[in-house]
Design a protein around this motif. Structure first.
Motif, mmCIF file in Angstrom:
data_model
loop_
_atom_site.group_PDB
_atom_site.id
_atom_site.type_symbol
_atom_site.label_atom_id
_atom_site.label_comp_id
_atom_site.label_asym_id
_atom_site.label_seq_id
_atom_site.Cartn_x
_atom_site.Cartn_y
_atom_site.Cartn_z
ATOM 1 N N GLY A 1 -9.240 4.462 1.099
ATOM 2 C CA GLY A 1 -7.884 4.889 1.442
ATOM 3 C C GLY A 1 -6.975 5.055 0.245
ATOM 4 O O GLY A 1 -5.759 5.186 0.393
ATOM 5 N N ILE A 2 -7.565 5.041 -0.959
ATOM 6 C CA ILE A 2 -6.776 5.280 -2.175
ATOM 7 C C ILE A 2 -6.594 6.782 -2.334
ATOM 8 O O ILE A 2 -7.577 7.528 -2.366
ATOM 9 N N HIS A 3 -5.357 7.232 -2.426
ATOM 10 C CA HIS A 3 -5.099 8.670 -2.500
ATOM 11 C C HIS A 3 -5.131 9.156 -3.940
ATOM 12 O O HIS A 3 -4.282 8.801 -4.749
ATOM 13 N N ASN B 1 -1.822 8.056 -7.233
ATOM 14 C CA ASN B 1 -0.730 8.964 -6.892
ATOM 15 C C ASN B 1 0.571 8.278 -7.306
ATOM 16 O O ASN B 1 1.120 7.459 -6.576
ATOM 17 N N GLU C 1 0.126 4.316 -0.054
ATOM 18 C CA GLU C 1 -0.388 5.340 0.866
ATOM 19 C C GLU C 1 0.127 5.126 2.284
ATOM 20 O O GLU C 1 0.374 6.089 3.018
ATOM 21 N N ARG C 2 0.289 3.871 2.678
ATOM 22 C CA ARG C 2 0.803 3.566 4.016
ATOM 23 C C ARG C 2 2.253 4.011 4.136
ATOM 24 O O ARG C 2 2.680 4.506 5.184
ATOM 25 N N GLN D 1 -2.218 -1.640 -3.877
ATOM 26 C CA GLN D 1 -3.519 -0.993 -3.891
ATOM 27 C C GLN D 1 -3.577 -0.137 -5.155
ATOM 28 O O GLN D 1 -2.557 0.181 -5.750
ATOM 29 N N TYR E 1 3.642 8.465 -4.960
ATOM 30 C CA TYR E 1 3.645 7.535 -3.835
ATOM 31 C C TYR E 1 4.218 6.185 -4.261
ATOM 32 O O TYR E 1 5.035 5.580 -3.556
ATOM 33 N N ILE F 1 0.843 -1.189 0.000
ATOM 34 C CA ILE F 1 0.000 0.000 0.000
ATOM 35 C C ILE F 1 0.884 1.247 0.000
ATOM 36 O O ILE F 1 1.441 1.624 1.037
ATOM 37 N N ASP G 1 -11.763 7.267 -2.027
ATOM 38 C CA ASP G 1 -11.374 7.994 -0.818
ATOM 39 C C ASP G 1 -11.644 7.147 0.418
ATOM 40 O O ASP G 1 -10.806 7.033 1.314
ATOM 41 N N ALA H 1 3.581 6.519 2.605
ATOM 42 C CA ALA H 1 3.603 7.978 2.693
ATOM 43 C C ALA H 1 3.417 8.448 4.129
ATOM 44 O O ALA H 1 3.904 9.515 4.515
#
Length: 319
Positions: free
Chosen positions: A232-234, A187, A157-158, A183, A190, A155, A229, A160
């Protein structure tokens, strides 16, 4: 073969991801859905089909879920009973923590019998009572490592937030995991940061770089954007605005995904990092499904034209 490509760390892997029909769907309707799915997939040049395990993740956030949750059929049962005519390897997701060691061991034996490959994922919420830890699940799987491969999820985002995804990946690689499916990526910075940090950590530990498969998906509506959103997908704010002001959000999202694929291909190929793409199709709208098929073909062509991937014989050609 998917197995050989993963074991040899070959780049250009291409997979397609789906969810099973919802629980309670009649066998006749399930057969109909499976038939339509296979008809779309037969002509595609893919290495494997991913069948997700749909979990209710509402407990991990206080935000309202944009779409109602419906329990889906078991992905392994759906794949083995209804998708057997699709002669590509199947990758089956399973939340290991929901099952006892004996249950996981029996499931892995069945999976191995069908030449399917597992991806273990976490439980739906942090406070969910875990029956088997991921390290324990990997140990149970290890008896199959000579003739199988196991995947995990990464992931960006994690990373980041916690800045430790590179270490998480290598810790799982140390347990036998050889490929990681991300995921959904919107972005690209990321995703590239995970790769750059993982590259440095691999060099420091003198470890082989595992295969990273980046997931891409289309976005055809404001509600889908809200759901991303929630998951948790940025999606960067400027990209959200781009989607909202586009004349056709679906077409614009396809264009963005293809641009992301090209950028990640150049980034990974320049570093000799094994990578691939997973095109996710979890929508029920026909235009979004058809857009995902279009993306598979475009990305396959892009990977072939850059010399990253060799074309394989499609299901329809082999029939």
């Amino acid at each position: 073969m998917f197995l050989d490509k993963i074991k040899s760390r070959e780049s250009g892997i291409l997979t397609y991801g789906i969810t099973p029909p919802k629980m309670g769907t009649t066998p006749e309707r399930t057969t109909e859905i499976a038939g339509k799915t296979m008809a779309r997939l037969f002509p595609l040049d893919i290495d494997a089909l991913i069948v997700y395990d749909v979990q209710d993740e509402s407990a991990r956030t206080s935000a309202e879920r944009p779409f109602p949750f419906f329990q889906a059929q078991d992905p392994f049962d759906f794949a083995r009973r209804y998708l057997q005519d699709l002669k590509v390897p199947k990758i089956i997701y399973r939340p290991a923590g929901k099952f006892s060691k004996d249950e996981l061991s029996d499931w892995l034996e069945e999976l191995h019998t069908h030449t399917f490959y597992p991806v273990f994922v976490g439980v739906p919420a942090p406070d969910y009572p875990v029956k088997t830890s991921l390290p324990e699940a990997y140990r149970i799987w290890s008896k199959h490592q000579a003739t199988s491969v196991i995947g995990a999820v990464t992931i960006p985002e994690r990373h980041a937030v916690l800045n430790d995804e590179d270490k998480r990946i290598l810790d799982k690689a140390g347990c036998g995991v050889s490929y990681f499916i991300s995921q959904c990526v919107f972005n690209v910075d990321y995703a590239k940061q995970v790769i750059a940090d993982l590259e440095q950590t691999c060099k420091a530990r003198q470890a082989d770089f595992p295969t990273i498969i980046f997931t891409l998906t289309v976005c055809g509506s404001e509600k889908t954007l809200s759901f991303m959103d929630w998951l948790g997908i940025h999606v960067p704010d400027d990209l959200k605005q781009d989607f909202r002001t586009a004349g056709n959000m679906l077409e614009r999202s396809v264009q963005v995904c293809l641009e992301i694929a090209a950028e990640l291909t150049a980034f990974c190929a320049g570093r000799a990092i094994p990578f691939g793409f997973n095109i996710e199709s979890v929508a029920i709208r026909n235009d979004e499904i058809e857009a995902s098929i279009y993306m598979v073909n475009k990305i396959a062509g892009m990977l072939e034209s850059t010399g990253v991937r060799k074309a394989t014989v499609s299901q329809s050609s082999a029939a």
